[in-house]
Design a protein around this motif. Structure first.
Motif, PDB file in Angstrom:
ATOM      1  N   UNK A   1      24.058  86.021  63.717  1.00 28.73           N
ATOM      2  CA  UNK A   1      24.340  87.259  64.542  1.00 28.73           C
ATOM      3  C   UNK A   1      25.152  86.935  65.398  1.00 28.73           C
ATOM      4  N   UNK A   2      24.752  85.867  66.327  1.00 27.55           N
ATOM      5  CA  UNK A   2      25.369  85.275  67.443  1.00 27.55           C
ATOM      6  C   UNK A   2      26.698  84.571  67.030  1.00 27.55           C
ATOM      7  N   UNK A   3      26.785  83.985  65.999  1.00 27.67           N
ATOM      8  CA  UNK A   3      28.006  83.306  65.659  1.00 27.67           C
ATOM      9  C   UNK A   3      29.014  84.463  65.404  1.00 27.67           C
ATOM     10  N   UNK A   4      28.822  85.727  64.710  1.00 28.32           N
ATOM     11  CA  UNK A   4      29.495  86.742  64.355  1.00 28.32           C
ATOM     12  C   UNK A   4      29.915  87.243  65.792  1.00 28.32           C
ATOM     13  N   UNK A   5      29.092  87.498  66.733  1.00 29.03           N
ATOM     14  CA  UNK A   5      29.297  88.354  67.937  1.00 29.03           C
ATOM     15  C   UNK A   5      30.622  87.474  68.452  1.00 29.03           C
ATOM     16  N   UNK A   6      30.542  86.086  68.698  1.00 29.98           N
ATOM     17  CA  UNK A   6      31.527  85.373  69.286  1.00 29.98           C
ATOM     18  C   UNK A   6      32.624  85.304  68.319  1.00 29.98           C
ATOM     19  N   UNK A   7      32.682  85.090  66.889  1.00 31.74           N
ATOM     20  CA  UNK A   7      33.856  85.237  66.208  1.00 31.74           C
ATOM     21  C   UNK A   7      34.599  86.550  66.536  1.00 31.74           C
ATOM     22  N   UNK A   8      33.809  87.790  66.601  1.00 29.53           N
ATOM     23  CA  UNK A   8      34.745  89.078  66.584  1.00 29.53           C
ATOM     24  C   UNK A   8      35.435  89.164  67.917  1.00 29.53           C
ATOM     25  N   UNK A   9      34.982  88.637  68.896  1.00 23.32           N
ATOM     26  CA  UNK A   9      35.430  88.470  70.331  1.00 23.32           C
ATOM     27  C   UNK A   9      37.278  88.041  70.044  1.00 23.32           C
ATOM     28  N   UNK A  10      36.817  86.630  69.383  1.00 18.85           N
ATOM     29  CA  UNK A  10      38.124  86.019  69.193  1.00 18.85           C
ATOM     30  C   UNK A  10      39.182  86.387  68.071  1.00 18.85           C
ATOM     31  N   UNK A  11      38.288  87.223  66.928  1.00 18.91           N
ATOM     32  CA  UNK A  11      39.320  87.800  66.064  1.00 18.91           C
ATOM     33  C   UNK A  11      40.210  88.982  66.666  1.00 18.91           C
ATOM     34  N   UNK A  12      39.442  89.951  67.309  1.00 18.25           N
ATOM     35  CA  UNK A  12      39.989  91.312  67.903  1.00 18.25           C
ATOM     36  C   UNK A  12      41.060  90.532  68.854  1.00 18.25           C
TER      37      UNK A  12
ATOM     38  N   UNK B   1      40.116  90.929  58.398  1.00 18.10           N
ATOM     39  CA  UNK B   1      39.051  90.081  58.936  1.00 18.10           C
ATOM     40  C   UNK B   1      38.189  90.089  59.705  1.00 18.10           C
ATOM     41  N   UNK B   2      38.518  90.903  60.951  1.00 13.49           N
ATOM     42  CA  UNK B   2      38.178  91.440  62.093  1.00 13.49           C
ATOM     43  C   UNK B   2      37.010  92.467  61.706  1.00 13.49           C
ATOM     44  N   UNK B   3      37.322  93.595  60.717  1.00 13.70           N
ATOM     45  CA  UNK B   3      36.575  94.420  60.303  1.00 13.70           C
ATOM     46  C   UNK B   3      35.302  93.809  59.370  1.00 13.70           C
ATOM     47  N   UNK B   4      35.580  92.802  58.681  1.00 17.38           N
ATOM     48  CA  UNK B   4      34.515  92.206  57.833  1.00 17.38           C
ATOM     49  C   UNK B   4      33.710  91.580  58.397  1.00 17.38           C
ATOM     50  N   UNK B   5      34.205  90.828  59.614  1.00 12.68           N
ATOM     51  CA  UNK B   5      33.058  90.263  60.720  1.00 12.68           C
ATOM     52  C   UNK B   5      32.061  91.084  61.211  1.00 12.68           C
ATOM     53  N   UNK B   6      32.603  92.167  61.428  1.00 12.68           N
ATOM     54  CA  UNK B   6      31.831  93.143  62.046  1.00 12.68           C
ATOM     55  C   UNK B   6      30.768  93.925  61.294  1.00 12.68           C
ATOM     56  N   UNK B   7      31.248  93.959  59.941  1.00 19.16           N
ATOM     57  CA  UNK B   7      30.204  94.508  58.838  1.00 19.16           C
ATOM     58  C   UNK B   7      29.116  93.342  58.879  1.00 19.16           C
ATOM     59  N   UNK B   8      29.580  92.047  58.700  1.00 22.67           N
ATOM     60  CA  UNK B   8      28.550  90.924  58.657  1.00 22.67           C
ATOM     61  C   UNK B   8      27.652  91.033  59.920  1.00 22.67           C
ATOM     62  N   UNK B   9      28.189  91.051  60.859  1.00 26.42           N
ATOM     63  CA  UNK B   9      27.414  91.086  62.210  1.00 26.42           C
ATOM     64  C   UNK B   9      26.133  91.987  62.181  1.00 26.42           C
ATOM     65  N   UNK B  10      26.859  93.373  61.893  1.00 26.91           N
ATOM     66  CA  UNK B  10      25.795  94.308  61.744  1.00 26.91           C
ATOM     67  C   UNK B  10      24.677  93.986  60.722  1.00 26.91           C
ATOM     68  N   UNK B  11      24.945  93.415  59.719  1.00 24.56           N
ATOM     69  CA  UNK B  11      24.064  93.123  58.499  1.00 24.56           C
ATOM     70  C   UNK B  11      23.068  92.113  59.115  1.00 24.56           C
TER      71      UNK B  11
END
Length: 561
Positions: free
Chosen positions: A481-492, A501-511
């Motif tokens: 969860x924390x890794x995806x949170x940081x990744x989404x910031x950089x992908x955005x 890819x940003x949308x996929x990471x947001x989906x996995x972050x929620x999961x």
């Protein structure tokens, strides 16, 4: 005593050194030769590079024959025995010199033939490029004339197009001959070099060039136009150049054939110019009569427009044509085979592509020049990729492990191919069920990709995404969860908020947020994601439907909590 070949050699030598054949026979049959004869023999028979050493050795032998050692145990022996021995040695030397001289002449002829072929290859490549431009230009002129209903002019233009196409096919045929002659001449010359070294060693134990006829292309007259034909000066020049190329190919082929017969008893299989095949319409699915150049052009066109099945079919035909003409391990054949395998996979048949790559790699490894070549490593990478894609991730993992080892050795740790192979090794490791190892492999790869490519490179971001995914799959949803949170910031920031890819990471972050025990936050993360995916992808896209399903799941969990 020595046969007709030796007698002929004596006759030649007698003219060169000023001694009659009878004098030479007398000295070589037992009499100690004078110093002047020895020096003359060395000068006439030994290559300049070896002459000084051979003369010193021969003079030492002569001195030993003139002053044999004396011992107290035996009476003095006349020098005749030593002279006979020396004569035999000299006779042996003369025969070896004759073989060595012939081998050096043959090697020189072959090296010259190889040089001729190499120059001819470049000339013909340039000619083919010119002819391709000429065909396009003439075709355009013909089409414009047809549009203007200028029937007579259009027919003349069509004849020019046909002639240019025939010239291009002829140039292609001569190019293939030149390349094959170059290969065979170099192989025969290398074989002769080994024989020359062996003969030189024989001379050491015994104590003891001609140019090619093709310093320039022969001048041939251009063909005259037929009755009623307009003279085309540019086409005439091309015909003359092709005739000169054919003459050089023919003459050098005779040289290679003659020397191959002398060395092996068999003529070399140098290909002759192929008869021109009848022209086919460009729309014809039959590739039998098409030239290799035409097949290549159509294959490249199919690849450029993304028509994978057609590109696979055409590259397959081109690879078969190249293999039949050059052999399966010629560099052109190997390249066409790699394109064929690639487009077979792109056409949706990874299992067949896997097998094509396996055969290709086997042939590349048999050629020392290709065993550690980057192209071979790339084909091995593609073979492993297709193996995993065909449903065997464990074998793909093992293949990638070997590729990574060899890539590190050959290309270095920072090469893009090495980094790509490490990425796929980690992925196939996870697909084979070893989730924790995949996570750790991705963690190490992120460090190196960040250093080599930078933190914002798309490959670095992809490795971070996979690392987060396998971290969660390996049983640590909170860290994922924390890794995806940081990744989404950089992908955005780098890719944009609407990138897939940003949308996929947001989906996995929620999961993984919900899996870590926070279904309420997971539900709230899914709600805006559904809005964005509906806007970007549409309400019926599978990813939009997956986010809606996940929202319902976490909403139920949050209500139950």
């Amino acid at each position: 005593m020595y046969g007709p070949l030796f007698a002929t050699a004596l006759a030649v030598l007698s003219k060169q050194i000023g001694y009659s054949t009878s004098q030479l026979s007398t000295h070589l049959s037992g009499r100690i030769p004078p110093h002047s004869l020895v020096v003359s023999l060395i000068t006439a028979t030994v290559p300049p590079a070896l002459r000084e050493r051979r003369e010193a050795e021969a003079i030492r032998l002569l001195r030993d024959a003139e002053h044999p050692p004396r011992t107290a145990a035996k009476p003095v022996v006349p020098a005749q025995g030593s002279a006979v021995s020396l004569a035999q040695v000299q006779a042996d030397q003369l025969q070896v010199y004759e073989r060595l001289t012939r081998a050096l002449e043959q090697e020189g002829e072959l090296r010259k033939a190889a040089e001729n072929s190499a120059r001819l290859v470049w000339v013909l490549l340039g000619m083919m490029s010119t002819l391709e431009d000429r065909v396009r230009q003439l075709s355009g002129e013909r089409d414009r004339l047809i549009d203007r209903v200028a029937e007579g002019d259009a027919e003349a233009a069509q004849r020019k197009v046909g002639r240019a196409e025939e010239q291009k096919a002829a140039a292609e045929s001569e190019l293939a001959r030149a390349r094959e002659k170059q290969r065979q001449a170099e192989e025969l010359a290398d074989r002769l070099r080994q024989e020359i070294e062996a003969l030189t060693d024989d001379l050491d134990r015994l104590r003891g060039d001609q140019s090619s006829p093709h310093d320039q292309l022969p001048t041939l007259a251009a063909a005259s136009p037929g009755p009623g034909e307009e003279r085309d000066a540019e086409a005439d020049d091309i015909d003359a150049a092709l005739a000169r190329a054919t003459a050089v190919n023919d003459q050098d082929a005779d040289t290679i054939d003659r020397i191959s017969t002398e060395l092996t008893g068999q003529p070399a299989s140098v290909p002759q110019a192929q008869p021109l095949a009848p022209d086919n319409p460009l729309t014809s699915p039959d590739t039998t009569n098409k030239s290799a150049v035409q097949l290549k052009e159509e294959a490249e066109a199919a690849a450029n427009r993304g028509d994978a099945p057609e590109a696979a079919r055409l590259y397959g035909a081109l690879a078969a044509r190249s293999a039949a003409y050059f052999g399966p391990r010629h560099q052109d054949t190997l390249l066409n085979r790699s394109y064929h395998a690639y487009w077979v996979d792109e056409a949706g048949d990874p299992a067949t592509a896997r097998d094509l790559y396996a055969d290709l790699i086997t042939d590349q490894n048999r050629a020392p020049a290709f065993a550690d070549h980057e192209k071979t490593l790339i084909n091995r990478h593609n073979h492993a990729y297709c193996t995993g894609k065909a449903g065997d991730p464990a074998t793909a993992r093992d293949l990638y492990a070997d590729i990574v080892t060899d890539s590190l050795r050959v290309l270095g740790p920072d090469h893009k191919t090495t980094l790509a192979s490490r990425h796929h090794h980690a992925h196939s490791t996870g697909e084979a069920g070893d989730l924790a190892t995949a996570r750790d492999l991705y963690a190490a790869l992120i460090t190196d990709r960040t250093r080599v490519l930078g933190p914002d490179h798309k490959d670095t971001l992809t490795s971070r995404h996979n690392h987060a995914s396998y971290t969660g799959k390996a049983g640590d949803p909170a860290t994922a969860r924390d890794l995806y949170a940081a990744l989404i910031t950089d992908q955005s920031r780098v890719l944009g908020p609407d990138h897939e890819n940003t949308l996929t990471s947001r989906h996995n972050h929620a999961s993984y947020t919900g899996s870590a025990g926070d279904p309420v936050t997971a539900r709230d993360l899914c709600a805006p994601l559904i809005t964005d995916r509906t806007r970007v992808l549409g309400p019926d896209h599978p990813d939009t439907l997956a986010s809606r399903k996940q929202f319902d799941h976490w909403a139920q969990k949050a209500a139950g909590a």
